[in-house]
Design a protein around this motif. Sequence first.
Motif, PDB file in Angstrom:
ATOM      1  N   SER A  69      -1.280   1.267 -12.931  1.00 34.54           N
ATOM      2  CA  SER A  69      -0.597   2.547 -12.719  1.00 34.54           C
ATOM      3  C   SER A  69       0.134   3.016 -13.971  1.00 34.54           C
ATOM      4  O   SER A  69      -0.117   4.113 -14.475  1.00 34.54           O
ATOM      5  CB  SER A  69       0.396   2.426 -11.546  1.00 34.54           C
ATOM      6  OG  SER A  69       1.060   3.652 -11.342  1.00 34.54           O
ATOM      7  N   ILE A  70       1.019   2.168 -14.500  1.00 34.90           N
ATOM      8  CA  ILE A  70       1.847   2.587 -15.632  1.00 34.90           C
ATOM      9  C   ILE A  70       1.022   2.728 -16.908  1.00 34.90           C
ATOM     10  O   ILE A  70       1.081   3.763 -17.603  1.00 34.90           O
ATOM     11  CB  ILE A  70       3.014   1.598 -15.836  1.00 34.90           C
ATOM     12  CG1 ILE A  70       4.010   1.730 -14.684  1.00 34.90           C
ATOM     13  CG2 ILE A  70       3.714   1.851 -17.172  1.00 34.90           C
ATOM     14  CD1 ILE A  70       5.182   0.780 -14.769  1.00 34.90           C
ATOM     15  N   LEU A  71       0.237   1.707 -17.243  1.00 34.20           N
ATOM     16  CA  LEU A  71      -0.509   1.740 -18.506  1.00 34.20           C
ATOM     17  C   LEU A  71      -1.504   2.898 -18.591  1.00 34.20           C
ATOM     18  O   LEU A  71      -1.567   3.578 -19.632  1.00 34.20           O
ATOM     19  CB  LEU A  71      -1.240   0.414 -18.729  1.00 34.20           C
ATOM     20  CG  LEU A  71      -0.427  -0.709 -19.373  1.00 34.20           C
ATOM     21  CD1 LEU A  71      -1.316  -1.925 -19.594  1.00 34.20           C
ATOM     22  CD2 LEU A  71       0.191  -0.267 -20.678  1.00 34.20           C
ATOM     23  N   LEU A 126       3.085  13.592 -15.859  1.00 28.48           N
ATOM     24  CA  LEU A 126       1.967  13.023 -15.106  1.00 28.48           C
ATOM     25  C   LEU A 126       2.453  12.272 -13.875  1.00 28.48           C
ATOM     26  O   LEU A 126       1.708  12.058 -12.935  1.00 28.48           O
ATOM     27  CB  LEU A 126       1.158  12.070 -16.000  1.00 28.48           C
ATOM     28  CG  LEU A 126       0.435  12.715 -17.192  1.00 28.48           C
ATOM     29  CD1 LEU A 126      -0.266  11.647 -18.021  1.00 28.48           C
ATOM     30  CD2 LEU A 126      -0.560  13.766 -16.732  1.00 28.48           C
ATOM     31  N   CYS A 127       3.746  11.893 -13.926  1.00 36.58           N
ATOM     32  CA  CYS A 127       4.348  11.225 -12.765  1.00 36.58           C
ATOM     33  C   CYS A 127       4.916  12.239 -11.776  1.00 36.58           C
ATOM     34  O   CYS A 127       5.520  11.861 -10.778  1.00 36.58           O
ATOM     35  CB  CYS A 127       5.468  10.280 -13.219  1.00 36.58           C
ATOM     36  SG  CYS A 127       4.926   8.965 -14.328  1.00 36.58           S
ATOM     37  N   GLY A 128       4.822  13.535 -12.083  1.00 38.10           N
ATOM     38  CA  GLY A 128       5.296  14.562 -11.174  1.00 38.10           C
ATOM     39  C   GLY A 128       6.539  15.288 -11.632  1.00 38.10           C
ATOM     40  O   GLY A 128       6.967  16.262 -11.021  1.00 38.10           O
ATOM     41  N   ASP A 129       7.154  14.859 -12.739  1.00 41.04           N
ATOM     42  CA  ASP A 129       8.366  15.498 -13.256  1.00 41.04           C
ATOM     43  C   ASP A 129       8.000  16.329 -14.475  1.00 41.04           C
ATOM     44  O   ASP A 129       7.613  15.797 -15.501  1.00 41.04           O
ATOM     45  CB  ASP A 129       9.395  14.426 -13.625  1.00 41.04           C
ATOM     46  CG  ASP A 129      10.670  15.008 -14.233  1.00 41.04           C
ATOM     47  OD1 ASP A 129      10.812  16.249 -14.230  1.00 41.04           O
ATOM     48  OD2 ASP A 129      11.505  14.220 -14.694  1.00 41.04           O
ATOM     49  N   THR A 130       8.110  17.646 -14.364  1.00 43.99           N
ATOM     50  CA  THR A 130       7.745  18.531 -15.483  1.00 43.99           C
ATOM     51  C   THR A 130       8.957  19.062 -16.226  1.00 43.99           C
ATOM     52  O   THR A 130       8.822  19.868 -17.141  1.00 43.99           O
ATOM     53  CB  THR A 130       6.925  19.722 -14.964  1.00 43.99           C
ATOM     54  OG1 THR A 130       7.711  20.459 -14.002  1.00 43.99           O
ATOM     55  CG2 THR A 130       5.635  19.259 -14.303  1.00 43.99           C
TER      56      THR A 130
END
Length: 465
Positions: A61-63, A188-192
């Motif tokens: 997920s993270i990488l 990309l994690c949802g925080d723009t």
Amino acid sequence: MEFPHTVNVLEQCRVSPPPGSVPQTSLPLTFFDLPILCMTSPVQILYFYELEVSKTHFMYSILPKMKHSLSLTLKHFFPFVGNLTWSPQSTKPNIIYVDGDSISFTAAESNFNFNHLCGNYPRDVNAFTPLVAPLLQLPNTSYPLLALQVTLYPNSGISVGYSYCHVVADGMAGNHFMRVWASVCSSLCGDTSLLSHSLPSYDRTTINDPWGIEMSTLKDLKFFNITQQSFNLLCTPTDPSHKVVATFIMDLSKIEKLKKWILMRNFDKIKNGPPLNLTTLVVTCAYVWVCWVKALESVNALNNAREHFLLPFDVRTRLNPALPATYFGNCLVFRFTSMQKNDLFGEDGLVMAAETIAKAYPASRNDVLNGAENTLAILSSASRMLGISGSPKVRLYDVNFGFGNPKKVEILSSTSVGAVTLCERGDASEGGLEIGIALEKLEMDAFASLFEDGLKTDKYLTSRL
């Protein structure tokens, strides 16, 4: 080389900008970049993030998000992906980017104590060495400019370590890249919300050279054996260090009390002369300089009459015409000053150090480049010099990949060049500065005692005329 913990490589790959997204580009070095050719040690910084994450989540997920966002970011910061070359057809080195160029990216796992690495107390420098990827020379005369490593500490956190060649970027530009990469990853994690960072500017056409600084610097580089024919910049691997690295906190209340004490001791000069530019940076640098010289002398006294001090200034906004804050490259001028060693040891050593450093500030836009042509000559002549690296304006702690701001940032570059690093405090609500320093164990003990005792005993905080 043995380290106090093990680091296992989980993945090693190369990351490029999206294919065809950047045309082949040649970026010439400016007279701000050229002196850095003598500073062969790469900039190395570690960002530590407290995060309970499993190895599976880290790998799947993270990488992937970090690598994908890195590729998108490198499209805009393409000089980091290029190589430094000095072709026979050019009078100075250039950064060349060709489609398909890439950087080294390493994913690793460490069994060392995450919280120990994030401490402020003295820690073995060698503990950090395997957490940053080295810059490895390619099998030709080109030099890579950036390498990244992300390390997992299972169920404790991760660290992001990067090494980059100082010739391509100063601290402002280097951390601009990190903030943008983190911003893209976070989106990309949802925080723009972090995507407001503007993109870098590469326009060098407005940089004027009124004193022939470039020609003078190219001439002086020959004394460091840096020419078109002998272009060998990267350091060879070094032996394990005998130093420890520690962080000291200077909070705002103590800085303000130090300012008042200095002004009080210097009252007559101030009353009858121009105002003293007694900033937080000046006061902190003066205090660290006095403690540093006394600590080194207590362990290994040198037969030197003078002590030297080096302070870099970001001059993007001071040039005429000014460069944008997002200018990518080096845009530093170095101010040198010195004092009699005995004066630093005297009762008013702190006052004199503050006054000397304050006078080193460029007085005006017209003065900002004055003396820049002598940078290399002065660097090579000083017997012992304390250099400052970093600035609270760089905003090292403002790098959020989507799992919070760093718990700790370590600027490892100071371990090799002997500089003291300054940045904003990680607990920003408290205000003040973090001071990073690497010394031999006995020197560190002496420095810590001088630094802490000088404040705890209120030597400078309650004195009266």
